[in-house]
Write a protein that holds these residues in place. Structure first.
Motif, short mmCIF file in Angstrom:
data_model
loop_
_atom_site.label_atom_id
_atom_site.label_comp_id
_atom_site.label_asym_id
_atom_site.label_seq_id
_atom_site.Cartn_x
_atom_site.Cartn_y
_atom_site.Cartn_z
N UNK A 224 12.78 -57.40 1.03
CA UNK A 224 13.01 -58.75 1.53
C UNK A 224 13.59 -58.64 2.94
N UNK A 225 13.18 -59.53 3.82
CA UNK A 225 13.67 -59.52 5.19
C UNK A 225 14.27 -60.86 5.57
N UNK A 226 15.39 -60.82 6.28
CA UNK A 226 16.06 -62.01 6.82
C UNK A 226 16.27 -61.76 8.31
N UNK A 227 15.99 -62.77 9.12
CA UNK A 227 16.15 -62.63 10.56
C UNK A 227 17.62 -62.43 10.92
N UNK A 228 17.87 -61.49 11.84
CA UNK A 228 19.23 -61.21 12.28
C UNK A 228 19.83 -62.40 13.02
N UNK A 229 18.99 -63.19 13.69
CA UNK A 229 19.50 -64.32 14.46
C UNK A 229 20.10 -65.41 13.59
N UNK B 251 27.69 -62.93 14.99
CA UNK B 251 28.00 -61.54 15.32
C UNK B 251 28.92 -60.91 14.29
N UNK B 252 29.84 -61.68 13.77
CA UNK B 252 30.77 -61.14 12.77
C UNK B 252 30.10 -61.01 11.42
N UNK B 253 29.37 -62.05 11.01
CA UNK B 253 28.72 -62.00 9.69
C UNK B 253 27.56 -61.02 9.66
N UNK B 254 27.05 -60.61 10.83
CA UNK B 254 25.96 -59.64 10.85
C UNK B 254 26.42 -58.28 10.34
N UNK B 255 27.72 -58.01 10.42
CA UNK B 255 28.25 -56.75 9.91
C UNK B 255 28.33 -56.74 8.39
N UNK C 103 27.66 -77.59 14.56
CA UNK C 103 26.50 -76.75 14.26
C UNK C 103 26.90 -75.30 14.04
N UNK C 104 26.31 -74.68 13.03
CA UNK C 104 26.53 -73.25 12.81
C UNK C 104 25.66 -72.41 13.74
N UNK C 105 24.45 -72.88 14.04
CA UNK C 105 23.51 -72.18 14.92
C UNK C 105 22.88 -73.18 15.86
N UNK C 106 22.57 -72.72 17.05
CA UNK C 106 21.86 -73.52 18.03
C UNK C 106 20.72 -72.66 18.58
N UNK C 107 19.52 -72.94 18.11
CA UNK C 107 18.35 -72.17 18.52
C UNK C 107 17.68 -72.88 19.69
N UNK D 283 28.47 -67.58 26.80
CA UNK D 283 28.89 -66.59 25.82
C UNK D 283 29.11 -67.20 24.43
N UNK D 284 28.58 -68.39 24.20
CA UNK D 284 28.70 -69.03 22.89
C UNK D 284 27.86 -68.26 21.87
N UNK D 285 28.51 -67.80 20.78
CA UNK D 285 27.81 -67.03 19.76
C UNK D 285 26.75 -67.85 19.04
#
Length: 628
Positions: free
Chosen positions: A205-210, A214-218, A340-344, A365-367
């Motif tokens: 299974x794959x999930x996009x890193x984006x 940055x913290x939850x990616x770890x 918003x949690x994400x802004x694409x 520099x907004x994550x």
């Protein structure tokens, strides 16, 4: 993506995963060569999680933000916030942080001071020759000291670490060949891979890193659990923006899907796209790009200078209007954007992306600012829904192929072959051919200053014969080449400034002037003849026409333009006349000739009979007076 395993895609929504799928997920790590590897236990506990128990689920639901002042890397606590901040800037914290990331245990502050003092004493007593062979970093010294057990009260990293590390605690963290840390981020793709017993072997299974911060990616597994154990998903939202070619589309997407039970799948939209819930969405278009030209008007102005046409003015106005429209929309959606949690953002150019960063709502520099990790088409609401589904659903991926490592013998063979002197280099690589390639490229691009400096540097004559001569038989010189390809700027520079010979002939016996068929290029030759004068060379051999000054050429151009305009206007008038005659003829054919009205001739006597006696007497007197 493999199609061997078929799963209901509605079960693969990352914010509402099926419980069986969520419990079966296991994070996959790779080394630097994309070989699957196991994470050390200390790191695995931070990045992965097994099945969710009821106790863990309740803790996740009742979790609160910690207010304690401590450092988990160094295992120390503080009373004041300033002490904690200074600690995070110290070398002691940096050292322990590196050790923790490698899977080792931290050391105390006293032992750190002992290590630094010993390091300073060793560097003071050792010679320069011996000190140059050793590593100057504190980390290596600590490893040596701890392995030899020479420091008291210092934890032995071998014995205190987990058993799976063995006698070398770092071998499981790093690839011995590439020295790359083993991590779940070494996929060399846009996705993170997860194992699962719900799909066949060799698939992930794959999930996009984006989709992660940055913290939850770890710790992606923990983040997945938090997403799926949240009590209310309606409060979680993300923003999607697409802009390009004057088209704009934006939306505020809720992480909670809409209920689509009973919906019929349409041809142009899937059930997953129907379930996308947009709290707000907006699209608009402005005419900013000329058709079939590509690029915005501002980009064209920066590249070729500012144009003065009506269309360019309209496009510039629309670019400013587009920026204003987007800024006004961001102001309107400010309450949503703050949560918003994400802004694409998908922007084709840096200018389009600058619309969002210069608006003042987002910092560079907004994550939360992220890009779409896949290609998208024209910005529309349907494309936003498709992109959101592509981002938020698990994908079934094949196992990545490991990178092949060539043996040292092959590398030695190649290195020895490269070091061997090549006998045929003089025959195959002619410096004249290299000069020809460079000169032709500069002539094509009309880079006159670079051409002059290149010729001076390599001491090349202006009448240099291009090589190989068989390839440039028709254009042996740069002047021939510029003439045949109608590069009028270089024709004038090569003749007037660089004093090229216009009488050199090719194998067909033609000088450069005879190779051009463009009137503008021919006039460039005539201007050069005027600038150089009649005594420069025998112009009859060059076949160049009479000399003309730039003023005379400009007058000729104006005269020709007037003649063309007159011809165009006369042609238009003739066309209008012919159309008018044709129209009249068509109307007559439709209406027909018709019958002419008969006009009765009335005699003077019949006219007088209708008058009274007094009127008749007065008319007679009037006619007599007129006859006199």
């Amino acid at each position: 993506m493999s199609t061997q395993t078929k799963l209901d895609k509605n079960r693969l929504y990352v914010y509402d995963l099926d419980e069986k799928i969520l419990n079966s997920l296991k994070l996959v790590a790779f080394d630097g060569l994309l070989n699957e590897a196991e994470l050390p236990k200390s790191i695995e506990d931070l990045t992965t999680s097994s099945t969710i128990s009821e106790k863990d689920l309740q803790q996740l639901k009742n979790k609160q933000v910690s207010t304690s002042l401590n450092c988990s890397a160094c295992q120390v606590s503080f009373e004041k916030l300033d002490d904690e901040r200074t600690h995070f800037k110290s070398d002691f914290h940096t050292y322990n942080l590196k050790k923790t990331l490698k899977g080792s245990l931290p050391i105390s502050l006293e032992n750190f001071h002992v290590i630094t003092e010993k390091k300073n004493n060793q560097s003071a007593h050792e010679d320069d020759s011996s000190s140059s062979d050793e590593d100057n970093s504190i980390e290596d010294d600590v490893d040596i000291v701890t392995k030899n057990n020479t420091i008291t009260n210092t934890p032995n990293l071998e014995t205190d670490s987990d058993d799976e590390f063995g006698s070398q605690p770092f071998t499981h963290n790093y690839n011995s060949e590439t020295d790359v840390p083993i991590s779940h981020l070494n996929t060399r793709s846009a996705e993170i891979y997860f194992k699962s017993n719900q799909i066949s072997d060799g698939q992930y299974f794959g999930i996009y890193k984006n989709l992660f911060s940055k913290q939850s990616l770890l710790k992606p597994m923990q983040e997945l659990i938090d997403w799926n154990t949240s009590i209310d998903q309606t409060t979680s939202i993300s923003a999607l923006f697409m802009v390009g070619g004057g088209h704009f589309a934006g939306a505020i997407a809720s992480h909670q899907r809409a209920n689509i039970k009973g919906n019929i799948r349409k041809h142009d939209i899937s059930l997953q796209e129907q379930a996308v819930r947009f709290i707000e969405h907006k699209t608009f278009h402005r005419y900013t790009t000329r058709r079939k030209q590509g690029g915005s008007q501002s980009a064209m102005d920066n590249a070729k200078g500012k144009a003065n046409s009506a269309g360019s003015t309209l496009r510039r106005y629309n670019e400013a209007a587009l920026k204003a429209d987007i800024s006004n929309l961001l102001v309107e959606w400010k309450p949503y954007l703050e949560k918003c949690d994400n802004i694409f953002i998908r922007a084709r150019s840096s200018q389009d992306r600058r619309i969002f960063t210069e608006s003042g709502f987002f910092q560079k520099d907004d994550d939360r600012l992220k890009s779409f990790p896949f290609t998208t088409s024209r910005p529309t609401v349907g494309e936003l829904k498709r992109a959101w589904c592509e981002l938020t659903y698990l994908k079934i991926l094949n196992k990545p192929k490991p990178i092949e490592v060539r043996e040292n013998t092959d590398l030695l063979k190649k290195s020895t072959q490269q070091n061997k002197p090549k006998k045929e280099t003089k025959e195959t690589l002619d410096p004249g051919c290299e000069h020809t390639v460079n000169l032709i490229n500069l002539v094509k691009k009309a880079r006159a200053p670079l051409l002059i400096s290149y010729m001076k540097k390599n001491k090349i004559d202006i009448n240099f014969i291009l090589k190989p001569e068989s390839l440039y038989a028709n254009t042996p010189t740069m002047l021939h080449y510029a003439s045949q390809n109608n590069i009028k700027q270089m024709v004038n520079i090569l003749l007037s400034n660089m004093k090229a010979d216009p009488c050199i002939k090719n194998l067909s016996g033609k000088p450069p002037y005879d190779l051009t068929k463009s009137i503008t290029t021919q006039r460039a030759f005539q201007i050069a003849r005027y600038n150089l004068g009649e005594d420069y060379t025998s112009w009859e051999e060059s076949h160049i026409g009479e000399p003309l000054s730039r003023e005379a050429v400009e007058e000729l151009v104006k005269k020709e333009e007037k003649e063309k305009d007159a011809e165009v206007t006369s042609a238009i008038e003739e066309e209008l006349k012919s159309l008018k005659k044709q129209r009249e003829h068509e109307l007559e054919s439709k209406r027909g000739k018709g019958n002419t009205l008969g006009i009765a001739t009335i005699t003077q006597e019949q006219n007088l009979n209708s008058l009274s006696e007094d009127q008749r007497r007065k008319t007679n007197e009037r006619t007599k007076s007129q006859s006199r």
